[in-house]
Scaffold this motif. Structure first.
Motif, PDB file in Angstrom:
ATOM      1  N   ILE A  58       0.841  -1.204   0.000  1.00 15.74           N
ATOM      2  CA  ILE A  58       0.000   0.000   0.000  1.00 15.74           C
ATOM      3  C   ILE A  58       0.874   1.250   0.000  1.00 15.74           C
ATOM      4  CG2 ILE A  58      -1.602   1.352   1.427  1.00 15.74           C
ATOM      5  CD1 ILE A  58      -2.838  -1.390   2.275  1.00 15.74           C
ATOM      6  N   ALA A  59       1.931   1.252   0.806  1.00 17.03           N
ATOM      7  CA  ALA A  59       2.818   2.419   0.878  1.00 17.03           C
ATOM      8  C   ALA A  59       3.506   2.659  -0.468  1.00 17.03           C
ATOM      9  CB  ALA A  59       3.856   2.229   1.980  1.00 17.03           C
ATOM     10  N   ARG A  60       3.980   1.577  -1.104  1.00 18.75           N
ATOM     11  CA  ARG A  60       4.636   1.738  -2.413  1.00 18.75           C
ATOM     12  C   ARG A  60       3.638   2.240  -3.452  1.00 18.75           C
ATOM     13  NH1 ARG A  60       6.926  -3.021  -0.643  1.00 18.75           N
ATOM     14  NH2 ARG A  60       5.574  -4.305  -1.941  1.00 18.75           N
ATOM     15  N   TYR A  61       2.436   1.708  -3.427  1.00 20.41           N
ATOM     16  CA  TYR A  61       1.410   2.132  -4.380  1.00 20.41           C
ATOM     17  C   TYR A  61       1.035   3.593  -4.136  1.00 20.41           C
ATOM     18  CZ  TYR A  61      -2.930   2.183  -7.052  1.00 20.41           C
ATOM     19  OH  TYR A  61      -3.905   2.504  -7.936  1.00 20.41           O
ATOM     20  N   ALA A  62       0.851   3.946  -2.868  1.00 22.09           N
ATOM     21  CA  ALA A  62       0.486   5.330  -2.536  1.00 22.09           C
ATOM     22  C   ALA A  62       1.587   6.291  -2.971  1.00 22.09           C
ATOM     23  CB  ALA A  62       0.220   5.465  -1.040  1.00 22.09           C
ATOM     24  N   GLU A  63       2.841   5.911  -2.776  1.00 20.42           N
ATOM     25  CA  GLU A  63       3.955   6.763  -3.183  1.00 20.42           C
ATOM     26  C   GLU A  63       3.956   6.945  -4.698  1.00 20.42           C
ATOM     27  OE1 GLU A  63       6.846   9.394  -2.916  1.00 20.42           O
ATOM     28  OE2 GLU A  63       5.858   8.505  -1.187  1.00 20.42           O
ATOM     29  N   ARG A  64       3.692   5.870  -5.425  1.00 18.58           N
ATOM     30  CA  ARG A  64       3.644   5.967  -6.885  1.00 18.58           C
ATOM     31  C   ARG A  64       2.504   6.889  -7.331  1.00 18.58           C
ATOM     32  NH1 ARG A  64       3.037   0.578  -8.740  1.00 18.58           N
ATOM     33  NH2 ARG A  64       0.825   0.928  -9.068  1.00 18.58           N
ATOM     34  N   ILE A  65       1.349   6.771  -6.692  1.00 19.53           N
ATOM     35  CA  ILE A  65       0.200   7.613  -7.036  1.00 19.53           C
ATOM     36  C   ILE A  65       0.500   9.070  -6.693  1.00 19.53           C
ATOM     37  CG2 ILE A  65      -2.220   8.091  -6.502  1.00 19.53           C
ATOM     38  CD1 ILE A  65      -1.776   5.610  -8.237  1.00 19.53           C
ATOM     39  N   ARG A  66       1.135   9.311  -5.540  1.00 19.08           N
ATOM     40  CA  ARG A  66       1.485  10.687  -5.168  1.00 19.08           C
ATOM     41  C   ARG A  66       2.457  11.297  -6.177  1.00 19.08           C
ATOM     42  NH1 ARG A  66       2.044   8.419   0.162  1.00 19.08           N
ATOM     43  NH2 ARG A  66       0.163   8.865   1.331  1.00 19.08           N
ATOM     44  N   ALA A  67       3.432  10.506  -6.610  1.00 13.18           N
ATOM     45  CA  ALA A  67       4.400  11.008  -7.591  1.00 13.18           C
ATOM     46  C   ALA A  67       3.697  11.353  -8.902  1.00 13.18           C
ATOM     47  CB  ALA A  67       5.491   9.969  -7.824  1.00 13.18           C
ATOM     48  N   GLU A  68       2.775  10.506  -9.324  1.00 10.13           N
ATOM     49  CA  GLU A  68       2.013  10.790 -10.545  1.00 10.13           C
ATOM     50  C   GLU A  68       1.177  12.057 -10.374  1.00 10.13           C
ATOM     51  OE1 GLU A  68      -0.332   7.386 -11.671  1.00 10.13           O
ATOM     52  OE2 GLU A  68       1.440   6.113 -11.848  1.00 10.13           O
ATOM     53  N   ALA A  69       0.576  12.206  -9.198  1.00  8.51           N
ATOM     54  CA  ALA A  69      -0.243  13.394  -8.936  1.00  8.51           C
ATOM     55  C   ALA A  69       0.623  14.651  -8.961  1.00  8.51           C
ATOM     56  CB  ALA A  69      -0.966  13.263  -7.601  1.00  8.51           C
ATOM     57  N   GLU A  70       1.807  14.587  -8.355  1.00  8.74           N
ATOM     58  CA  GLU A  70       2.711  15.743  -8.367  1.00  8.74           C
ATOM     59  C   GLU A  70       3.097  16.095  -9.795  1.00  8.74           C
ATOM     60  OE1 GLU A  70       3.708  17.865  -5.954  1.00  8.74           O
ATOM     61  OE2 GLU A  70       2.266  16.780  -4.712  1.00  8.74           O
ATOM     62  N   LYS A  71       3.362  15.082 -10.586  1.00 11.05           N
ATOM     63  CA  LYS A  71       3.724  15.306 -11.993  1.00 11.05           C
ATOM     64  C   LYS A  71       2.547  15.946 -12.743  1.00 11.05           C
ATOM     65  CE  LYS A  71       4.781  12.657 -16.093  1.00 11.05           C
ATOM     66  NZ  LYS A  71       4.846  11.306 -16.624  1.00 11.05           N
ATOM     67  N   LYS A  73       0.152  17.726 -11.427  1.00  9.43           N
ATOM     68  CA  LYS A  73      -0.148  19.049 -10.877  1.00  9.43           C
ATOM     69  C   LYS A  73       0.823  20.121 -11.347  1.00  9.43           C
ATOM     70  CE  LYS A  73      -0.076  18.291  -6.446  1.00  9.43           C
ATOM     71  NZ  LYS A  73      -0.199  18.363  -4.989  1.00  9.43           N
ATOM     72  N   GLN A  74       2.025  19.730 -11.763  1.00 11.81           N
ATOM     73  CA  GLN A  74       3.056  20.708 -12.075  1.00 11.81           C
ATOM     74  C   GLN A  74       2.628  21.741 -13.116  1.00 11.81           C
ATOM     75  OE1 GLN A  74       5.769  20.987 -10.116  1.00 11.81           O
ATOM     76  NE2 GLN A  74       5.852  22.953 -11.149  1.00 11.81           N
ATOM     77  N   PRO A  75       2.004  21.351 -14.232  1.00 12.67           N
ATOM     78  CA  PRO A  75       1.569  22.388 -15.185  1.00 12.67           C
ATOM     79  C   PRO A  75       0.553  23.360 -14.574  1.00 12.67           C
ATOM     80  CG  PRO A  75       1.438  20.206 -16.208  1.00 12.67           C
ATOM     81  CD  PRO A  75       1.770  20.010 -14.769  1.00 12.67           C
ATOM     82  N   LEU A  76      -0.305  22.851 -13.711  1.00 11.24           N
ATOM     83  CA  LEU A  76      -1.292  23.723 -13.068  1.00 11.24           C
ATOM     84  C   LEU A  76      -0.631  24.655 -12.069  1.00 11.24           C
ATOM     85  CD1 LEU A  76      -4.083  21.052 -12.555  1.00 11.24           C
ATOM     86  CD2 LEU A  76      -3.979  22.834 -14.311  1.00 11.24           C
ATOM     87  N   LEU A  77       0.363  24.145 -11.339  1.00  7.73           N
ATOM     88  CA  LEU A  77       1.098  25.004 -10.413  1.00  7.73           C
ATOM     89  C   LEU A  77       1.849  26.087 -11.173  1.00  7.73           C
ATOM     90  CD1 LEU A  77       2.478  22.303  -7.963  1.00  7.73           C
ATOM     91  CD2 LEU A  77       0.726  24.003  -7.469  1.00  7.73           C
ATOM     92  N   ASP A  78       2.424  25.709 -12.311  1.00  6.78           N
ATOM     93  CA  ASP A  78       3.111  26.708 -13.144  1.00  6.78           C
ATOM     94  C   ASP A  78       2.128  27.775 -13.619  1.00  6.78           C
ATOM     95  OD1 ASP A  78       5.438  25.282 -12.796  1.00  6.78           O
ATOM     96  OD2 ASP A  78       5.354  24.296 -14.762  1.00  6.78           O
TER      97      ASP A  78
END
Length: 151
Positions: A58-71, A73-78
């Motif tokens: 679960i932790a590995r999956y959650a980390e992967r999902i968070r990384a995808e979400a950060e990726k 979100k980046q254009p929107l943050l920009d």
């Protein structure tokens, strides 16, 4: 004091036999309880191992999902940064803060960080080495932080 006679009667032999049977029954019961308790504890350890493996997955999956979400979100943050920067170019900090419904301190800090970033970029464009650029950027950021603390 009464002494025991060396001969044992049939009654005494029968009583001893009943005691042995009862003790054997109790020992069997105790052995069965011990076996069941052992089985229970082994099952409990197995459950704990499965839970531990599941939590790791679960932790590995959650980390992967968070990384995808950060990726993602980046254009929107920009876009947010660009919009806020342009707004600050057109209006004052308080007006922009009111329009975006954020505290003025947050906008002031944002504007300062953008100004600090601009100084680092202009130094970078002047042809200084990359290690110099990083050092100046860190120094400018630290100076901005110190001046905010003094206010």
């Amino acid at each position: 004091m009464a002494t025991r006679t060396p001969r044992t009667s049939a009654r005494e032999i029968a009583a001893r036999e009943r005691v042995r049977e009862r003790r054997a029954s109790v020992w069997e019961r105790e052995a069965k309880l011990e076996d069941l308790a052992t089985s229970f504890l082994l099952a409990e350890e197995g459950i704990a191992d499965i839970d531990k493996k599941a939590e790791g997955k679960i932790a590995r999956y959650a980390e992967r999902i968070r990384a995808e979400a950060e990726k993602d979100k980046q254009p929107l943050l920009d876009r947010q940064t660009s919009s806020a920067r342009e707004m600050l170019g057109m209006e004052g900090i308080r007006v922009v803060a009111d329009m975006l419904q954020v505290p003025a301190d947050v906008m002031r800090e944002f504007k300062q960080s953008q100004e600090d970033r601009g100084k680092a970029v202009s130094i970078a464009e002047s042809g200084a080495g990359s290690s110099s650029i990083e050092a100046v950027a860190v120094e400018v950021a630290a100076e901005g932080h110190r001046s905010r603390q003094e206010i």
